[in-house]
Design a protein around this motif. Sequence first.
Motif, short mmCIF file in Angstrom:
data_model
loop_
_atom_site.label_atom_id
_atom_site.label_comp_id
_atom_site.label_asym_id
_atom_site.label_seq_id
_atom_site.Cartn_x
_atom_site.Cartn_y
_atom_site.Cartn_z
N VAL A 22 0.84 -1.20 0.00
CA VAL A 22 0.00 0.00 0.00
C VAL A 22 0.87 1.25 0.00
O VAL A 22 0.62 2.20 -0.74
N ALA A 23 1.91 1.26 0.83
CA ALA A 23 2.79 2.43 0.93
C ALA A 23 3.53 2.68 -0.37
O ALA A 23 3.87 3.82 -0.70
N MET A 24 3.78 1.63 -1.13
CA MET A 24 4.48 1.78 -2.39
C MET A 24 3.69 2.64 -3.38
O MET A 24 4.27 3.28 -4.26
N PRO A 27 3.12 8.43 -3.87
CA PRO A 27 4.18 9.04 -4.68
C PRO A 27 5.23 9.79 -3.85
O PRO A 27 6.33 10.05 -4.33
N ASP A 28 4.90 10.12 -2.61
CA ASP A 28 5.85 10.84 -1.76
C ASP A 28 6.90 9.93 -1.12
O ASP A 28 7.88 10.40 -0.56
N LEU A 29 6.67 8.62 -1.18
CA LEU A 29 7.58 7.67 -0.55
C LEU A 29 8.38 6.93 -1.62
O LEU A 29 7.83 6.44 -2.59
N ALA A 30 9.68 6.84 -1.40
CA ALA A 30 10.54 6.11 -2.34
C ALA A 30 10.35 4.61 -2.14
O ALA A 30 10.29 4.13 -1.00
N THR A 31 10.25 3.89 -3.24
CA THR A 31 10.02 2.45 -3.17
C THR A 31 11.13 1.74 -2.40
O THR A 31 10.86 0.84 -1.60
N GLY A 32 12.36 2.14 -2.64
CA GLY A 32 13.48 1.51 -1.93
C GLY A 32 13.40 1.72 -0.43
O GLY A 32 13.67 0.81 0.36
N THR A 33 13.00 2.91 -0.02
CA THR A 33 12.86 3.21 1.41
C THR A 33 11.73 2.39 2.03
O THR A 33 11.89 1.82 3.12
N CYS A 38 10.11 -1.88 5.56
CA CYS A 38 9.22 -3.05 5.70
C CYS A 38 10.02 -4.34 5.83
O CYS A 38 9.67 -5.22 6.62
N GLY A 39 11.09 -4.45 5.06
CA GLY A 39 11.93 -5.64 5.13
C GLY A 39 12.56 -5.82 6.50
O GLY A 39 12.59 -6.93 7.04
N ILE A 40 13.05 -4.74 7.07
CA ILE A 40 13.63 -4.81 8.42
C ILE A 40 12.56 -5.20 9.43
O ILE A 40 12.79 -6.05 10.29
N ALA A 41 11.38 -4.58 9.33
CA ALA A 41 10.30 -4.90 10.27
C ALA A 41 9.83 -6.35 10.11
O ALA A 41 9.56 -7.04 11.10
#
Length: 116
Positions: A22-24, A27-33, A38-41
């Motif tokens: 959903v966060a992806m 448009p204000d959030l970078a996909t890599g970030t 999410c990967g760390i969590a």
Amino acid sequence: MRTLCSSTLIGEFFVIGFAGLVAMKDPDLATGTVWTVCGIAMFLSVVLCGMVTRPGGVALGWALQIALIASGFFVPFMYFMGVLFAALWWASVHFGRKVDEAKARFAAEAEQADAA
């Protein structure tokens, strides 16, 4: 306690992954970030399954619950999901400890019955 808490954490693993999808779309959030966070969590939720019974495991679980609620700043529905999983985490810890105490009590009673 381990089974209940691990079940909650595995559920969170999937919810975090879906929240990343959903966060992806934002448009204000970078996909890599998004996928790094999410990967760390997601990694922490799986690692915590094995750490629940160790010292500090439950506290780290609470930290993950707070982070899940805070993720609502980026995906508003996560406020609801974070509170829901925090309640599930509390119930898992609370009732898991009661189950562990009951198992220990039954084991002690069985041991006394075998000795008699």
